[in-house]
Design a protein around this motif. Structure first.
Motif, PDB file in Angstrom:
ATOM      1  N   VAL A 173      20.601  48.920  10.755  1.00  0.00           N
ATOM      2  CA  VAL A 173      22.032  48.622  10.638  1.00  0.00           C
ATOM      3  C   VAL A 173      22.266  47.108  10.588  1.00  0.00           C
ATOM      4  O   VAL A 173      23.264  46.633  10.076  1.00  0.00           O
ATOM      5  CB  VAL A 173      22.818  49.273  11.797  1.00  0.00           C
ATOM      6  CG1 VAL A 173      22.402  48.682  13.145  1.00  0.00           C
ATOM      7  CG2 VAL A 173      24.317  49.122  11.605  1.00  0.00           C
ATOM      8  N   LYS A 198      14.803  51.277  16.821  1.00  0.00           N
ATOM      9  CA  LYS A 198      14.391  52.483  16.075  1.00  0.00           C
ATOM     10  C   LYS A 198      14.633  52.318  14.570  1.00  0.00           C
ATOM     11  O   LYS A 198      15.605  52.839  14.007  1.00  0.00           O
ATOM     12  CB  LYS A 198      15.115  53.726  16.603  1.00  0.00           C
ATOM     13  CG  LYS A 198      14.746  54.068  18.044  1.00  0.00           C
ATOM     14  CD  LYS A 198      14.703  55.583  18.234  1.00  0.00           C
ATOM     15  CE  LYS A 198      13.984  55.984  19.491  1.00  0.00           C
ATOM     16  NZ  LYS A 198      14.564  55.481  20.740  1.00  0.00           N
ATOM     17  N   MET A 264      25.644  61.649  16.831  1.00  0.00           N
ATOM     18  CA  MET A 264      25.361  62.283  18.121  1.00  0.00           C
ATOM     19  C   MET A 264      26.552  62.102  19.044  1.00  0.00           C
ATOM     20  O   MET A 264      26.927  60.989  19.368  1.00  0.00           O
ATOM     21  CB  MET A 264      24.120  61.661  18.762  1.00  0.00           C
ATOM     22  CG  MET A 264      22.815  62.304  18.296  1.00  0.00           C
ATOM     23  SD  MET A 264      21.425  61.500  19.084  1.00  0.00           S
ATOM     24  CE  MET A 264      21.482  62.308  20.672  1.00  0.00           C
TER      25      MET A 264
ATOM     26  N   MET B  94      27.160  59.821  22.496  1.00  0.00           N
ATOM     27  CA  MET B  94      25.890  59.965  23.198  1.00  0.00           C
ATOM     28  C   MET B  94      25.106  58.691  22.909  1.00  0.00           C
ATOM     29  O   MET B  94      25.665  57.724  22.405  1.00  0.00           O
ATOM     30  CB  MET B  94      25.189  61.222  22.729  1.00  0.00           C
ATOM     31  CG  MET B  94      25.887  62.455  23.303  1.00  0.00           C
ATOM     32  SD  MET B  94      25.366  63.980  22.550  1.00  0.00           S
ATOM     33  CE  MET B  94      23.744  64.154  23.250  1.00  0.00           C
ATOM     34  N   ASN B  95      23.842  58.702  23.220  1.00  0.00           N
ATOM     35  CA  ASN B  95      23.088  57.460  23.096  1.00  0.00           C
ATOM     36  C   ASN B  95      21.884  57.670  22.165  1.00  0.00           C
ATOM     37  O   ASN B  95      20.766  57.837  22.639  1.00  0.00           O
ATOM     38  CB  ASN B  95      22.645  57.038  24.502  1.00  0.00           C
ATOM     39  CG  ASN B  95      22.168  55.602  24.544  1.00  0.00           C
ATOM     40  OD1 ASN B  95      21.999  54.953  23.515  1.00  0.00           O
ATOM     41  ND2 ASN B  95      21.924  55.106  25.754  1.00  0.00           N
ATOM     42  N   PRO B  96      22.132  57.669  20.854  1.00  0.00           N
ATOM     43  CA  PRO B  96      21.092  58.117  19.914  1.00  0.00           C
ATOM     44  C   PRO B  96      19.801  57.296  19.931  1.00  0.00           C
ATOM     45  O   PRO B  96      18.740  57.853  19.664  1.00  0.00           O
ATOM     46  CB  PRO B  96      21.775  58.048  18.545  1.00  0.00           C
ATOM     47  CG  PRO B  96      22.990  57.222  18.724  1.00  0.00           C
ATOM     48  CD  PRO B  96      23.380  57.345  20.155  1.00  0.00           C
ATOM     49  N   ILE B  97      19.869  56.007  20.208  1.00  0.00           N
ATOM     50  CA  ILE B  97      18.616  55.248  20.223  1.00  0.00           C
ATOM     51  C   ILE B  97      18.215  54.843  21.640  1.00  0.00           C
ATOM     52  O   ILE B  97      17.330  54.010  21.840  1.00  0.00           O
ATOM     53  CB  ILE B  97      18.646  54.014  19.272  1.00  0.00           C
ATOM     54  CG1 ILE B  97      19.669  52.964  19.723  1.00  0.00           C
ATOM     55  CG2 ILE B  97      18.924  54.442  17.836  1.00  0.00           C
ATOM     56  CD1 ILE B  97      19.496  51.612  19.048  1.00  0.00           C
ATOM     57  N   GLY B  98      18.874  55.426  22.619  1.00  0.00           N
ATOM     58  CA  GLY B  98      18.512  55.105  23.999  1.00  0.00           C
ATOM     59  C   GLY B  98      18.798  53.655  24.358  1.00  0.00           C
ATOM     60  O   GLY B  98      18.011  52.992  25.019  1.00  0.00           O
ATOM     61  N   PHE B  99      19.940  53.170  23.947  1.00  0.00           N
ATOM     62  CA  PHE B  99      20.293  51.778  24.205  1.00  0.00           C
ATOM     63  C   PHE B  99      20.647  51.583  25.675  1.00  0.00           C
ATOM     64  O   PHE B  99      21.448  52.335  26.221  1.00  0.00           O
ATOM     65  CB  PHE B  99      21.461  51.372  23.308  1.00  0.00           C
ATOM     66  CG  PHE B  99      21.738  49.915  23.325  1.00  0.00           C
ATOM     67  CD1 PHE B  99      21.071  49.069  22.457  1.00  0.00           C
ATOM     68  CD2 PHE B  99      22.638  49.378  24.229  1.00  0.00           C
ATOM     69  CE1 PHE B  99      21.303  47.708  22.484  1.00  0.00           C
ATOM     70  CE2 PHE B  99      22.868  48.005  24.267  1.00  0.00           C
ATOM     71  CZ  PHE B  99      22.202  47.171  23.392  1.00  0.00           C
ATOM     72  N   PRO B 100      20.054  50.567  26.311  1.00  0.00           N
ATOM     73  CA  PRO B 100      20.271  50.390  27.753  1.00  0.00           C
ATOM     74  C   PRO B 100      21.750  50.265  28.129  1.00  0.00           C
ATOM     75  O   PRO B 100      22.468  49.469  27.539  1.00  0.00           O
ATOM     76  CB  PRO B 100      19.527  49.082  28.067  1.00  0.00           C
ATOM     77  CG  PRO B 100      18.589  48.860  26.935  1.00  0.00           C
ATOM     78  CD  PRO B 100      19.149  49.555  25.743  1.00  0.00           C
ATOM     79  N   MET B 178      26.252  48.542  16.722  1.00  0.00           N
ATOM     80  CA  MET B 178      24.808  48.283  16.779  1.00  0.00           C
ATOM     81  C   MET B 178      24.086  49.109  17.820  1.00  0.00           C
ATOM     82  O   MET B 178      22.929  49.443  17.652  1.00  0.00           O
ATOM     83  CB  MET B 178      24.571  46.818  17.100  1.00  0.00           C
ATOM     84  CG  MET B 178      24.982  45.899  16.003  1.00  0.00           C
ATOM     85  SD  MET B 178      24.660  44.232  16.551  1.00  0.00           S
ATOM     86  CE  MET B 178      25.507  44.209  18.106  1.00  0.00           C
ATOM     87  N   GLY B 181      22.354  51.969  16.468  1.00  0.00           N
ATOM     88  CA  GLY B 181      21.339  51.746  15.442  1.00  0.00           C
ATOM     89  C   GLY B 181      21.728  52.310  14.087  1.00  0.00           C
ATOM     90  O   GLY B 181      22.891  52.280  13.682  1.00  0.00           O
ATOM     91  N   ILE B 182      20.745  52.867  13.399  1.00  0.00           N
ATOM     92  CA  ILE B 182      20.933  53.354  12.027  1.00  0.00           C
ATOM     93  C   ILE B 182      21.979  54.464  11.948  1.00  0.00           C
ATOM     94  O   ILE B 182      22.637  54.651  10.928  1.00  0.00           O
ATOM     95  CB  ILE B 182      19.573  53.838  11.467  1.00  0.00           C
ATOM     96  CG1 ILE B 182      19.637  54.006   9.940  1.00  0.00           C
ATOM     97  CG2 ILE B 182      19.118  55.143  12.119  1.00  0.00           C
ATOM     98  CD1 ILE B 182      19.600  52.720   9.184  1.00  0.00           C
ATOM     99  N   ILE B 183      22.150  55.197  13.052  1.00  0.00           N
ATOM    100  CA  ILE B 183      23.129  56.288  13.063  1.00  0.00           C
ATOM    101  C   ILE B 183      24.530  55.755  12.766  1.00  0.00           C
ATOM    102  O   ILE B 183      25.333  56.406  12.098  1.00  0.00           O
ATOM    103  CB  ILE B 183      23.121  57.015  14.436  1.00  0.00           C
ATOM    104  CG1 ILE B 183      21.734  57.620  14.713  1.00  0.00           C
ATOM    105  CG2 ILE B 183      24.193  58.086  14.518  1.00  0.00           C
ATOM    106  CD1 ILE B 183      21.304  58.691  13.733  1.00  0.00           C
TER     107      ILE B 183
END
Ligand SMILES: [Zn+2]
Lengths: 270, 295
Positions: A173, A198, A264, B94-100, B178, B181-183
């Motif tokens: 992104v 990712k 999500m 939700m937290n698709p890339i597990g961002f802290p 950001m 991420g890509i999502i």
């Protein structure tokens, strides 16, 4: 296949000898005939487009032009398009629709160009229009990320029926550098950012963003451009063969669903 | 330069100004001596009593800058009283890339902004005309677009397509989110696809670009309206001002990426004052043959 880290891949795609579209196009397509201009403003050298045969099938090819050296990069603005680049892509995609030719997009860009002229000529509008029009383009579209898939500038050529990434290609992104500088105010933390974000081909497959990963030559595409090109051809051939046989309405429905389901979220209970 | 900061935008730009001047009218900003009693315009630096400024729909009386509204304030000045019915108000990220700490940030903002996400969607009437409406709130993570924003906007268009209704979106955004991420990037494609279908159903889509509309939102649904309206002095653009400045190494004119700049360059249909917005919207709905609701 053991996973190579995102940071290592960042190095691989920056390798000076990594093949670009200028290398791949003659290896994958025949009789590539370049077509120029958006018909409104000019011709953007950051995006190259034209007609070609792929395994005997007429196709329209649209590609970001990464240079192989500094001179080539200066000529193609480091593959960072202006609005007229996206508008040229759209014009030729529409033309492909008219003649029922599949469209093949080859993606390799840090992102859309950031500048006064780009803003004046509607960078945001140009990208948005491509997203909307590609979503309903009545002909198959296959997009392949060859190296760098940088943000909206990449997405403008990545609304497609099937997205593939070369094994070491990245799709994000924002660049890891940009991510680090915003989040931690320190662009030198880009390797940490790359790991967190990712952005690898395996991540894309897991997140449902891409359909296929195309293997590269051992140690990276630069070690054997020819065999990497053959892999691209094999994957592309399988997809094109299948997609041209698919009913166009089904194709469009599947394309919509492919993007529709990405996201999500959950619901808080009352 | 490059894409580094493609989506790094307004937040930074205005942070500069904040530091030099007094805070924007955000309640969680550190109060200075006059506290919340004064509004100091980030554009012209003029000050006004907060009470007067609010009575003036948060428009700077001196330079006509239309400052940022919360979703609730926007709804109140746009929809007919009591006509709004919210959609998907309980949808959360939700937290698709597990961002802290992403979830923590979201839940803190949910309380502060009285909404679960950066866009509130639903159905309402405007001077009697039924419309489906989306309001982005820049107080919520700079109204960046992640899964929830993308999903709510998409559902909004799907709802309107099915029922042959017009859509009005009040856009505001710092760009893609950001933290997802890509999502977050994919939401640009998803929303644009839903608009394509709304188009095919030959229904009207109006976008109102408010301060600030930038990045991935400018490069997707905000730019795809049949009619594009902007509020006076709103910042609207793709790339962040500082990114551009770093690239070209020269001073940018003050009005660069303003609503007025976009009008001049042909990217918005009109600039409309907040006072006249309801009237313009209802007129546009009327001219597209939508019917007034019976009482
Ligand atoms: Zn002012």
């Amino acid at each position: 296949m053991s996973r190579i880290s995102a940071a290592k891949r960042l190095e691989l795609i920056r390798n000076k000898n990594r093949p670009t579209v200028n290398d791949y196009i003659p290896m994958i397509f025949h009789n590539f005939t370049q077509l120029h201009g958006d018909r409104y403003y000019g011709d953007d050298p950051a995006i190259m487009a034209g007609l070609a045969f792929f395994m005997g099938i007429p196709v329209t090819v649209i590609a970001h032009v990464k240079g192989r050296d500094i001179d080539e990069n200066k000529r193609s603005n480091f593959a960072m398009p202006h609005p007229e680049g996206y508008r040229k892509a759209l014009r030729l995609a529409k033309q492909a629709e008219k003649f029922r030719r599949p469209v093949v997009c080859l993606i390799d860009t840090p992102g859309a160009f950031c500048g006064i002229e780009a803003e004046k000529r509607g960078q945001g509008e140009a990208i948005a229009k491509n997203l909307m029009e590609f979503m309903s383009l009545r002909t198959p579209i296959v997009s392949i990320v060859l190296g760098e898939g940088g943000s909206g500038g990449a997405l403008a050529l990545a609304v497609c029926d099937e997205l593939m990434l070369l094994e070491n290609a990245l799709y994000s992104v924002i660049s890891p550098r940009g991510f680090a500088s915003i989040l931690w105010k320190d662009p030198t933390l880009e390797t940490q950012a790359a790991e967190l974000m990712k952005i690898t081909s395996e991540d894309m497959l897991e997140l449902g963003v891409c359909e296929k990963i195309i293997p590269e030559a051992e140690g990276g595409a630069h070690n054997d451009p020819q065999s990497t090109a053959e892999n691209i051809s094999d994957f592309l051939f399988e997809a094109v063969q299948r997609l041209i046989k698919t009913d166009v309405d089904v194709l469009l429905k599947n394309r919509y669903e492919k993007f529709r389901k990405i996201g999500m979220f959950s619901f808080v209970h009352e | 330069m490059g894409l580094e900061d493609l989506f790094k935008t307004v937040r930074d730009r205005f942070k500069d100004k904040d530091e030099k001047s007094s805070p924007l009218p955000e309640t969680h900003k550190k109060p200075e001596i006059p506290g919340n009693l004064l509004f100091k315009c980030p554009r012209c630096r003029a000050t006004a009593y907060m009470e007067e400024f609010e009575k003036n729909r948060k428009v700077c009386a001196h330079c006509d800058y239309h400052s940022r509204l919360t979703w609730r304030e926007r709804l109140d000045i746009t929809a007919d009283k009591g006509s709004f019915r919210e959609f998907d108000g309980d949808m959360v990220s939700m937290n698709p890339i597990g961002f802290p700490d992403y979830e923590k940030k979201i839940s803190r903002l949910s309380c502060e902004c009285k909404t679960n996400e950066a866009v509130v969607t639903g159905e309402c009437t405007i001077q009697g005309y039924r419309a489906v409406i989306g309001i982005m709130d820049s107080h919520f993570m700079m109204a960046s677009m992640g899964s929830v924003v993308g999903e709510k906007i998409t559902r909004l268009f799907e709802y309107a397509t099915e029922r042959k209704l017009p859509v009005i979106i009040f856009a505001a955004s710092g760009g893609a989110r950001m933290q997802e991420g890509i999502i977050s990037l994919m939401q640009m494609a998803k929303t644009s696809g839903a608009i394509a279908r709304h188009n095919e159903a030959r229904q009207l889509y109006i976008t109102v670009l408010t301060d600030p509309t930038t990045g991935g939102v400018t490069a997707s649904f905000a730019s795809l309206g049949d009619v594009i309206i902007a509020e006076p002095k709103a910042l609207i653009g793709f790339a962040g001002r500082r990114v551009i400045q770093d690239t070209i190494k020269q001073h940018l004119p003050d009005d660069f990426q303003s609503a007025e700049f976009l009008l001049e360059n042909g990217f918005v249909d009109m600039i409309t004052d907040r006072k006249r917005m309801r009237k313009i919207l209802s007129r546009l709905l009327k001219v597209h043959n939508y019917r007034k609701q019976e009482e």
